[in-house]
Scaffold this motif. Structure first.
Motif, mmCIF file in Angstrom:
data_model
loop_
_atom_site.group_PDB
_atom_site.id
_atom_site.type_symbol
_atom_site.label_atom_id
_atom_site.label_comp_id
_atom_site.label_asym_id
_atom_site.label_seq_id
_atom_site.Cartn_x
_atom_site.Cartn_y
_atom_site.Cartn_z
ATOM 1 N N CYS A 228 18.302 -28.464 138.988
ATOM 2 C CA CYS A 228 19.663 -28.909 139.271
ATOM 3 C C CYS A 228 19.849 -28.974 140.787
ATOM 4 C CB CYS A 228 20.690 -27.992 138.619
ATOM 5 S SG CYS A 228 20.602 -26.287 139.156
ATOM 6 N N VAL A 229 20.972 -29.508 141.193
ATOM 7 C CA VAL A 229 21.219 -29.741 142.613
ATOM 8 C C VAL A 229 21.154 -28.451 143.433
ATOM 9 C CG1 VAL A 229 23.753 -29.629 142.530
ATOM 10 C CG2 VAL A 229 22.613 -31.111 144.201
ATOM 11 N N LEU B 101 16.160 -35.539 139.977
ATOM 12 C CA LEU B 101 16.583 -34.224 139.484
ATOM 13 C C LEU B 101 16.388 -34.101 137.973
ATOM 14 C CD1 LEU B 101 19.802 -33.274 141.473
ATOM 15 C CD2 LEU B 101 17.611 -32.082 141.459
ATOM 16 N N ASP B 102 16.551 -35.195 137.252
ATOM 17 C CA ASP B 102 16.368 -35.136 135.804
ATOM 18 C C ASP B 102 14.894 -35.034 135.416
ATOM 19 O OD1 ASP B 102 15.994 -37.758 136.732
ATOM 20 O OD2 ASP B 102 16.618 -38.641 134.831
ATOM 21 N N GLN C 179 13.110 -14.582 139.161
ATOM 22 C CA GLN C 179 12.856 -15.081 140.511
ATOM 23 C C GLN C 179 12.326 -16.515 140.476
ATOM 24 O OE1 GLN C 179 13.572 -13.218 143.372
ATOM 25 N NE2 GLN C 179 14.530 -11.940 141.808
ATOM 26 N N PHE C 180 12.769 -17.322 141.415
ATOM 27 C CA PHE C 180 12.275 -18.694 141.563
ATOM 28 C C PHE C 180 10.787 -18.635 141.874
ATOM 29 C CE2 PHE C 180 11.389 -22.578 143.840
ATOM 30 C CZ PHE C 180 12.166 -23.538 143.202
ATOM 31 N N ALA C 181 9.954 -19.184 140.991
ATOM 32 C CA ALA C 181 8.507 -19.110 141.160
ATOM 33 C C ALA C 181 7.892 -20.424 141.609
ATOM 34 C CB ALA C 181 7.855 -18.655 139.854
ATOM 35 N N GLY C 182 8.559 -21.537 141.335
ATOM 36 C CA GLY C 182 8.006 -22.819 141.728
ATOM 37 C C GLY C 182 8.721 -23.962 141.044
ATOM 38 N N TYR C 183 8.198 -25.159 141.251
ATOM 39 C CA TYR C 183 8.813 -26.347 140.677
ATOM 40 C C TYR C 183 7.781 -27.463 140.601
ATOM 41 C CZ TYR C 183 8.794 -27.765 145.520
ATOM 42 O OH TYR C 183 8.377 -28.060 146.787
ATOM 43 N N GLY C 184 8.114 -28.452 139.822
ATOM 44 C CA GLY C 184 7.343 -29.682 139.768
ATOM 45 C C GLY C 184 8.297 -30.817 139.452
ATOM 46 N N PHE C 185 8.052 -31.979 140.027
ATOM 47 C CA PHE C 185 8.867 -33.131 139.658
ATOM 48 C C PHE C 185 8.035 -34.397 139.721
ATOM 49 C CE2 PHE C 185 9.429 -33.157 144.232
ATOM 50 C CZ PHE C 185 9.579 -34.493 144.577
ATOM 51 N N TRP C 186 8.478 -35.372 138.958
ATOM 52 C CA TRP C 186 7.768 -36.639 138.879
ATOM 53 C C TRP C 186 8.765 -37.790 138.954
ATOM 54 C CZ3 TRP C 186 8.380 -40.076 134.718
ATOM 55 C CH2 TRP C 186 9.086 -39.575 133.623
ATOM 56 N N ALA C 187 8.223 -38.999 139.155
ATOM 57 C CA ALA C 187 9.047 -40.199 139.242
ATOM 58 C C ALA C 187 8.337 -41.357 138.552
ATOM 59 C CB ALA C 187 9.308 -40.556 140.706
#
Length: 147
Positions: free
Chosen positions: A9-10, A50-51, A61-69
């Protein structure tokens, strides 16, 4: 430790910024000034996807993220980042799997990503069935996989 994945999310944008900054400083310190000069482009990419952002949380705890397009016929993995304290615990693999599942659910059958040749994450991508298809794109290796 229990791993949880959630939709981004934002309010995750500051953590995304810090993760991307950490990557640049570690792997491409000579490109930091250019990276900073393109911040509007980065923000547009992050907000616009973001979606397609998955956040990993361990023990709250925030451990990481991944995003794609979406990129033509490909679901392009833009970034996977795992905070150092959570590496080698399966977080990166879980984020990679989330990307593949989410993109397939949205109708993609062709997956692509780019990685530096010296980044150890390339072995995770190879294990997940990605094959190197190009070695010359801005000093990055291009990997692809089909569903």
């Amino acid at each position: 430790m229990t791993l949880q994945l959630r939709q981004g999310c934002v309010t995750d944008l500051p953590a995304i910024y810090l993760g991307e900054e950490s990557y640049i400083r570690c792997w491409e310190p000579g490109h930091e000034a250019a990276w900073r000069s393109q911040m509007e482009r980065h923000l547009t990419l992050w907000i616009g996807n973001l979606d397609r952002l998955t956040v990993a949380v361990m023990e709250g705890q925030f451990a990481g993220y991944g995003f794609w397009a979406p990129e033509h016929r490909y679901a392009e993995l833009c970034s996977v980042y795992v905070r150092p304290a959570y590496r080698r615990l399966g977080v990166g693999k879980a984020l990679l799997d989330a990307y593949l599942c989410d993109a397939a659910r949205q109708g993609f059958r062709d997956f692509r990503l780019s990685v530096r040749p010296d980044n150890p994450a390339k072995f995770m991508y190879q294990t997940a069935g990605f094959s190197c298809t190009d070695t010359g794109r801005n000093d990055y290796l291009t990997y692809e996989r089909q569903a």
